[in-house]
Scaffold this active site. Structure first.
Site, PDB file in Angstrom:
ATOM      1  N   GLY A   2      12.055   6.630  -9.639  1.00 33.03           N
ATOM      2  CA  GLY A   2      11.870   5.195  -9.851  1.00 33.03           C
ATOM      3  C   GLY A   2      12.819   4.621 -10.891  1.00 33.03           C
ATOM      4  N   GLU A  26       3.756  11.842 -11.569  1.00 38.25           N
ATOM      5  CA  GLU A  26       2.911  10.764 -12.114  1.00 38.25           C
ATOM      6  C   GLU A  26       1.495  11.267 -12.350  1.00 38.25           C
ATOM      7  OE1 GLU A  26       3.978   7.852  -9.158  1.00 38.25           O
ATOM      8  OE2 GLU A  26       6.001   7.870 -10.009  1.00 38.25           O
ATOM      9  N   GLY A  59      10.019   7.371  -2.762  1.00 43.48           N
ATOM     10  CA  GLY A  59       9.076   6.396  -3.307  1.00 43.48           C
ATOM     11  C   GLY A  59       9.485   4.982  -2.926  1.00 43.48           C
ATOM     12  N   GLY A  60      10.209   4.323  -3.821  1.00 43.60           N
ATOM     13  CA  GLY A  60      10.563   2.904  -3.654  1.00 43.60           C
ATOM     14  C   GLY A  60      11.139   2.556  -2.288  1.00 43.60           C
ATOM     15  N   ASN A  82       6.253   8.164  -0.031  1.00 40.90           N
ATOM     16  CA  ASN A  82       5.111   8.105  -0.952  1.00 40.90           C
ATOM     17  C   ASN A  82       4.939   6.649  -1.369  1.00 40.90           C
ATOM     18  OD1 ASN A  82       3.302   8.287  -3.039  1.00 40.90           O
ATOM     19  ND2 ASN A  82       4.667   9.390  -4.437  1.00 40.90           N
ATOM     20  N   TRP A  83       3.938   6.012  -0.789  1.00 44.41           N
ATOM     21  CA  TRP A  83       3.769   4.578  -1.050  1.00 44.41           C
ATOM     22  C   TRP A  83       3.159   4.305  -2.425  1.00 44.41           C
ATOM     23  CZ3 TRP A  83       1.505   2.289   4.214  1.00 44.41           C
ATOM     24  CH2 TRP A  83       2.441   2.511   5.231  1.00 44.41           C
ATOM     25  N   LYS A  84       2.713   5.343  -3.096  1.00 38.69           N
ATOM     26  CA  LYS A  84       2.079   5.215  -4.424  1.00 38.69           C
ATOM     27  C   LYS A  84       0.975   4.151  -4.377  1.00 38.69           C
ATOM     28  CE  LYS A  84       6.355   6.665  -6.513  1.00 38.69           C
ATOM     29  NZ  LYS A  84       7.126   6.870  -7.717  1.00 38.69           N
ATOM     30  N   GLU A 133      11.448  17.164  -7.832  1.00 39.49           N
ATOM     31  CA  GLU A 133      11.612  15.788  -8.264  1.00 39.49           C
ATOM     32  C   GLU A 133      11.873  15.753  -9.769  1.00 39.49           C
ATOM     33  OE1 GLU A 133       9.651  12.974  -5.243  1.00 39.49           O
ATOM     34  OE2 GLU A 133       8.194  13.390  -6.802  1.00 39.49           O
ATOM     35  N   SER A 174      14.773   8.560  -6.469  1.00 36.44           N
ATOM     36  CA  SER A 174      15.694   7.459  -6.145  1.00 36.44           C
ATOM     37  C   SER A 174      16.568   7.730  -4.921  1.00 36.44           C
ATOM     38  CB  SER A 174      16.562   7.119  -7.370  1.00 36.44           C
ATOM     39  OG  SER A 174      15.751   6.726  -8.454  1.00 36.44           O
ATOM     40  N   HIS A 218       2.246  15.591  -8.111  1.00 36.72           N
ATOM     41  CA  HIS A 218       3.316  14.609  -8.348  1.00 36.72           C
ATOM     42  C   HIS A 218       3.448  14.390  -9.857  1.00 36.72           C
ATOM     43  CE1 HIS A 218       5.521  10.824  -8.423  1.00 36.72           C
ATOM     44  NE2 HIS A 218       5.920  11.118  -7.198  1.00 36.72           N
TER      45      HIS A 218
END
Ligand code: PEP
Length: 251
Positions: A173, A97, A234-235, A9-11, A167, A213, A95
């Site tokens: 993150g 977010e 993500g990251g 997920n490149w956000k 999640e 993470s 998600h």
């Protein structure tokens, strides 16, 4: 046997050049890997060039969100059919977010899940508790509510196509990872819930990813758990080496 799905997920990251470079780098590095399913979910404006860069590869493209309505007067929104038009296979929905920053409810996620399925997309539906909810001992209650709200009215046949991403919000993150045991416990409870709602046959095929993470160093232990069927990353999905490190650790 459920195949692992590792999805990035490149956000809201990357620019055109870096998005294309990351996609090309992954295409080269992942060539020949057949043991796991791989996907990347770039920002919607970069789906077309990323899909082009990934053409002929074993990496599928997904989106991070879309709207439930069909084409029309919905300024700023993207229709599910626009995603299939660009070659997307997956769409991340609900998600944390989006739930916590944009205020998306499970009712809205549910409309999107139905629209995605109708368009032929595989929804990756996220559920997960906040730290204060875990500390209050309501983790399962929160996940059950999000599951029931998000999948309301979804048939057993359609449920089999869906992917769930557990999640824990406190692990996204933050560098804090759920231990393999903590994650497995929630995954097993989610699978039991699917069995309760849809029967064991459906529960046995639905993939439940873990997200929060995930990196090369912890991926093997997490994904080695019996009810963890992949990772939403993500990251660590923003760099070829970091993302490939996860894939190579679990393939
Ligand atoms: C995510 O965005 O879904 C996620 C799990 O992020 P991270 O891997 O950075 O925690």
């Amino acid at each position: 046997m459920r195949r692992l799905l590792i999805a990035g997920n490149w956000k809201m990251n990357m620019k055109l050049d870096s998005a294309k470079a990351l996609a090309s780098g992954l295409k080269e590095a992942a060539a020949g890997i057949t043991e796991v399913d791989i996907a990347v979910c770039p920002p919607s404006v970069y789906i077309a060039p990323v899909a082009e860069a990934l053409a002929g590869s074993n990496i599928a493209c997904g989106a991070q969100n879309a709207y439930f309505e069909k084409a029309g007067a919905f300024t700023g929104e993207v229709e599910m059919a626009m995603l299939t038009d660009l070659g997307c296979k997956y769409v991340i929905l609900g998600h944390s977010e989006r739930r916590h920053i944009m205020g998306e409810s499970s009712e809205l996620v549910n409309l999107k899940v139905h629209a995605a399925l109708k368009a032929g997309l595989i929804p990756i539906v996220c559920v997960g508790e906040l730290l204060k909810e875990r500390e209050a001992g309501v983790t399962d209650l929160v996940n059950r509510r999000q599951f029931d709200g998000s999948f309301s009215g979804v048939s057993a046949e359609d449920m089999k196509k869906c992917v769930i991403a557990y999640e824990p919000v406190w692990a996204i993150g933050t560098g804090k990872v759920a231990t393999p045991d903590q994650a497995q416990e929630v995954h097993a409870n989610l699978r039991a819930l699917i069995a309760e709602r849809y029967g064991k046959e459906v529960a046995d095929v639905v993939r439940i990813q873990y997200g929060g993470s995930v990196k090369a160093e912890n991926a093997k232990d997490l994904l080695g758990q019996s009810d963890i069927d992949g990772a939403l990353v993500g990251g660590a999905s923003l760099k070829v080496d970091a993302f490939m490190g996860i894939i190579n650790a679990v393939k």
